[in-house]
Every structure is written in structure tokens, then in C-alpha cells.
Scaffold this motif. Structure first.
Motif, mmCIF file in Angstrom:
data_model
loop_
_atom_site.group_PDB
_atom_site.id
_atom_site.type_symbol
_atom_site.label_atom_id
_atom_site.label_comp_id
_atom_site.label_asym_id
_atom_site.label_seq_id
_atom_site.Cartn_x
_atom_site.Cartn_y
_atom_site.Cartn_z
ATOM 1 N N SER A 22 23.648 -1.851 -36.779
ATOM 2 C CA SER A 22 22.345 -1.778 -36.105
ATOM 3 C C SER A 22 21.769 -0.369 -36.088
ATOM 4 C CB SER A 22 22.452 -2.310 -34.674
ATOM 5 O OG SER A 22 23.377 -1.543 -33.920
ATOM 6 N N TYR A 23 22.616 0.642 -36.138
ATOM 7 C CA TYR A 23 22.137 2.023 -36.123
ATOM 8 C C TYR A 23 21.276 2.309 -37.357
ATOM 9 C CZ TYR A 23 22.420 7.136 -36.669
ATOM 10 O OH TYR A 23 22.129 8.464 -36.872
ATOM 11 N N SER A 41 10.664 6.387 -34.450
ATOM 12 C CA SER A 41 11.823 5.834 -33.756
ATOM 13 C C SER A 41 12.946 6.847 -33.565
ATOM 14 C CB SER A 41 12.367 4.622 -34.534
ATOM 15 O OG SER A 41 11.429 3.571 -34.538
ATOM 16 N N TYR A 53 18.052 0.403 -37.227
ATOM 17 C CA TYR A 53 17.098 1.077 -36.343
ATOM 18 C C TYR A 53 16.413 2.236 -37.064
ATOM 19 C CZ TYR A 53 15.289 3.728 -32.374
ATOM 20 O OH TYR A 53 14.464 4.411 -31.507
ATOM 21 N N HIS A 55 13.913 0.762 -40.019
ATOM 22 C CA HIS A 55 13.007 -0.379 -39.867
ATOM 23 C C HIS A 55 11.553 -0.007 -39.605
ATOM 24 C CE1 HIS A 55 12.998 0.371 -35.511
ATOM 25 N NE2 HIS A 55 11.970 -0.449 -35.460
ATOM 26 N N SER A 56 11.311 1.072 -38.873
ATOM 27 C CA SER A 56 9.991 1.277 -38.279
ATOM 28 C C SER A 56 8.925 1.702 -39.278
ATOM 29 C CB SER A 56 10.086 2.293 -37.147
ATOM 30 O OG SER A 56 8.832 2.454 -36.509
ATOM 31 N N ILE A 103 18.179 -4.677 -31.302
ATOM 32 C CA ILE A 103 17.488 -4.219 -32.514
ATOM 33 C C ILE A 103 16.413 -5.211 -32.934
ATOM 34 C CG2 ILE A 103 19.069 -5.245 -34.212
ATOM 35 C CD1 ILE A 103 17.257 -1.841 -34.398
ATOM 36 N N VAL A 141 13.330 -4.597 -30.770
ATOM 37 C CA VAL A 141 12.633 -3.383 -31.195
ATOM 38 C C VAL A 141 11.854 -3.645 -32.482
ATOM 39 C CG1 VAL A 141 12.930 -1.017 -32.039
ATOM 40 C CG2 VAL A 141 14.260 -1.813 -30.076
ATOM 41 N N ARG A 198 23.895 -5.616 -29.393
ATOM 42 C CA ARG A 198 23.135 -4.683 -30.231
ATOM 43 C C ARG A 198 22.158 -5.436 -31.138
ATOM 44 N NH1 ARG A 198 28.260 -1.681 -30.477
ATOM 45 N NH2 ARG A 198 27.904 0.452 -29.730
ATOM 46 N N VAL A 239 15.472 -0.179 -26.765
ATOM 47 C CA VAL A 239 16.069 1.159 -26.790
ATOM 48 C C VAL A 239 16.881 1.431 -25.517
ATOM 49 C CG1 VAL A 239 15.623 3.631 -26.974
ATOM 50 C CG2 VAL A 239 14.324 2.021 -28.374
#
Length: 357
Positions: free
Chosen positions: A293-294, A138, A297, A300-301, A15, A18, A11, A46
């Protein structure tokens, strides 16, 4: 249910790919072919997550008593991080961000929709035009994940002997339907017979069926789980390779996509048959990042890109420093959020949902 440390380590790889891909999106790479490849194919992290989901969900279904318990556990896992990260993202763009763009992240309606885990395009169906959108781009993958949970859980508790077969049969119907609704080729064929507004509405319906665009990744994960439990049953290797070929064809035989698909299968086959080669992924620091990591995710974007856009003037537009700082900051946030924010909220929700147990 015990966690599988190597998957948590994988994971982290997903991540990071991504994140780096997103953060390099507006960066002038001066012809650096490696970084251009990472930027162009960063999205591949992803599908990496989708494979893990296919594996882990089958793993967790075996330790769950009922469909309702399964859905409650999934909600307990997803809801706290989404609540935290969506509020932070909305608040940043609504009250702090001074640059241009990110209009959808300032919408309170989009904030509410994000916490339903339903694709905003579902809410656009009644009007037929784009009124609501993702709070963060995301978030699109969450609808695919949730649809997978709903469907595979229902099929599992309906018939534990045939649920994988039934899921594949549904995907065998759903994938062509999605392709018909979304493909440019089918649109050219249909255009002489239906109006432009009808065609746009079909596209909108297609966007709500994103699970079927990604279904082969989940199926690969499910077959990997079956192979994990019975390494001698080589038919699952054949099934996985068939799914990979279909994905490569779906992506029009793109060479970069093909190489990454092959690499991904090699990594997961190594996990099945030679796990000692991936033992480095069980490092405690990596596994902690993998567990969080969830939320990484989710945050982060857009938030990361917004912060970079606001403060890049202080370090230089072409400096890697702010990107490096942003990645470290987001990773640290994920670790903090999971331990001190998400887990307390999860425990609170768990007490409510399982109060009668």
C-alpha cells in the motif's frame, strides 16, 4: 518481526478510500451524496494510516536493538518505493504528459527533495517564499511520518519507561505552537502587530511542523498498541477517546469528520477485542495489497490524475470506466513494484547499511 495480517487488510481499506477520493475530485457526481461524501472525506484514509504507524512503530521498536538500527530499517522500508515512484512520476510529467498543470511534478529539484523525505517547505525557509513544492501532493504525509519516526525512536532508546509520556509532552508544546503559526484566528490577532511578510514566514514555519497537526492520530495508535498487549487496562481506552475528542474539536466539530472518527475507533477497538469479526481482512490477496500500500499511495495521485486527464476523452468524461481501470492498474503496479523492484533494492541497501553486523 511477524506482520499483523488484520492491519495489512486495514491498509487496503485506507488506500482505497484515499484513491477513490482523489480520483473523484474533478468528477461531476450529479448530486450523488454518497460519492460526494467519499470525495470530500477521502483524505481520512491518511489518518487511518497514521494510527497504524503509531501501532506498528511501537511494535517494531521492541524488536530493534538501537536507534541507528531503527532508523536504518525505516530508511530501507521507505527509500526504494519513493525512488521508484518519484522517478516514474517525474518522468511521466516531464516527457509524456501533454496536458496543463502539474508543473511541480516536472521539477528535478522537487524530485531530489522527495527522496530526502524532508518537507519542501523546509528548503523554502532560507528564502522565505515557495520555491520548492511536493513532486506529488500526497507526499505531504511522509514528512509527518518521518518526524514521528525520528522523535519516537529517539525517546524510546533514551528512556524506554517514559518515552510515550515524553512524546505526549512534546506534542503538548508543539501542537499549540503549530496552531499559533498556522491558525487563521491567530493570524487575525497578530496581523496588526507584525507585517504581512513576517506573517507569511510564520505560516511557512508552521507548514514544516505538520507532525503536531497530526500527532493525536499517532498517539491513538500508540495507545492501541498498549491496549493490544494489555486488554484489561481500560485507561488506554479513556486516553484514546480523549485524543479523538481533541481531534474532533480541532476539526471544528465537523459532522462528517466526527462520524468517521467514531467509526475508526470502533474498527480498531474491534481489532483489539473482537479480531475474529475482522478475519476477512486476512485474505491473502488483501494482505498482499496491504503490504504494498505504501508504493500504491506514492504512485496513485498525480500520476493517476494525469493519466485520467489524458485519456478520459476516449471513454467519456463522465464515465467511471477509466477510474476503475486506473484503480486496478495502480493496485497491480503496487503488487509488482513491491515484489520485483522494492524488495531487491531493499536487500541491496540492507547489505550496505548492515554490512558490519
Amino acid at each position: 518481526m511477524n506482520r499483523i495480517s488484520i492491519l495489512d487488510g486495514l491498509r487496503v481499506f485506507a488506500i482505497l478510500i484515499v484513491m477513490i477520493g482523489h480520483y473523484l475530485h474533478n468528477y461531476d457526481l450529479h448530486g450523488n451524496q454518497f460519492l460526494e461524501f467519499v470525495r470530500n472525506y477521502g483524505y481520512f484514509g491518511v489518518p487511518f494510516f497514521f494510527i497504524i504507524s503509531g501501532f506498528v512503530i511501537l511494535y517494531s521498536l521492541g524488536a530493534t536493538k538501537s536507534y541507528s538500527d531503527f532508523l536504518k530499517k525505516r530508511y530501507i522500508r521507505l527509500a526504494p518505493a519513493m525512488l521508484i515512484c518519484s522517478i516514474i512520476t517525474f518522468s511521466f510529467f516531464k516527457f509524456i504528459y501533454t496536458g496543463e498543470g502539474f508543473t511541480n511534478s516536472k521539477s528535478f529539484a522537487n524530485l531530489l527533495i522527495a527522496n530526502t523525505f524532508i518537507d519542501p517547505h523546509v528548503f523554502n525557509l532560507p528564502s522565505g517564499y515557495i520555491k520548492y513544492y511536493y513532486l506529488d501532493g500526497s507526499y505531504w504525509s511522509l514528512w509527518a511520518e518521518v518526524c514521528f519516526y525520528l522523535l519516537i525512536g529517539f525517546l524510546y532508546f533514551k528512556n524506554k519507561q517514559t518515552y510515550i509520556r515524553n512524546f505526549i509532552l512534546i506534542c503538548a508544546i508543539g501542537f499549540p505552537v503549530y496552531t499559533l503559526l498556522s491558525s487563521g484566528i491567530s493570524h487575525k490577532f497578530l496581523q496588526p502587530y507584525i507585517g504581512e511578510s513576517t506573517l507569511d514566514y510564520l505560516k511557512l514555519i508552521g507548514r514544516c511542523l505538520v507532525l503536531f497537526r497530526e500527532c493525536f492520530w499517532f498517539i491513538i495508535g500508540m495507545f492501541l498498541y498498549k491496549l493490544y498487549n494489555n486488554k484489561a487496562d481500560k485507561k488506554y481506552i479513556v486516553y484514546i477517546i480523549i485524543c479523538a475528542i481533541l481531534l474532533i474539536i480541532q476539526d471544528k466539530l465537523d459532522i462528517g469528520f466526527t462520524c468517521l472518527t467514531v467509526f475508526t475507533l470502533l474498527v480498531y477497538f474491534t481489532f483489539i477485542y473482537k479480531p475474529h469479526l475482522l478475519h476477512f481482512l486476512t485474505n491473502p490477496i488483501l494482505t498482499k495489497i496491504g503490504v504494498s500500500s505504501y508504493s500504491i499511495y506514492l504512485i496513485h495521485s498525480y500520476l493517476g490524475l494525469g493519466i485520467i486527464e489524458m485519456y478520459t476523452q476516449y471513454v467519456g468524461k463522465q464515465s467511471y470506466v477509466i477510474y476503475f481501470i486506473m484503480i486496478i492498474a495502480v493496485l497491480l503496479f503496487g503488487l509488482f513494484s513491491y515484489k520485483y523492484l522494492e524488495r531487491p533494492i531493499s536487500n541491496f541497501i540492507k547489505k550496505i547499511l548492515f554490512s558490519q553486523k
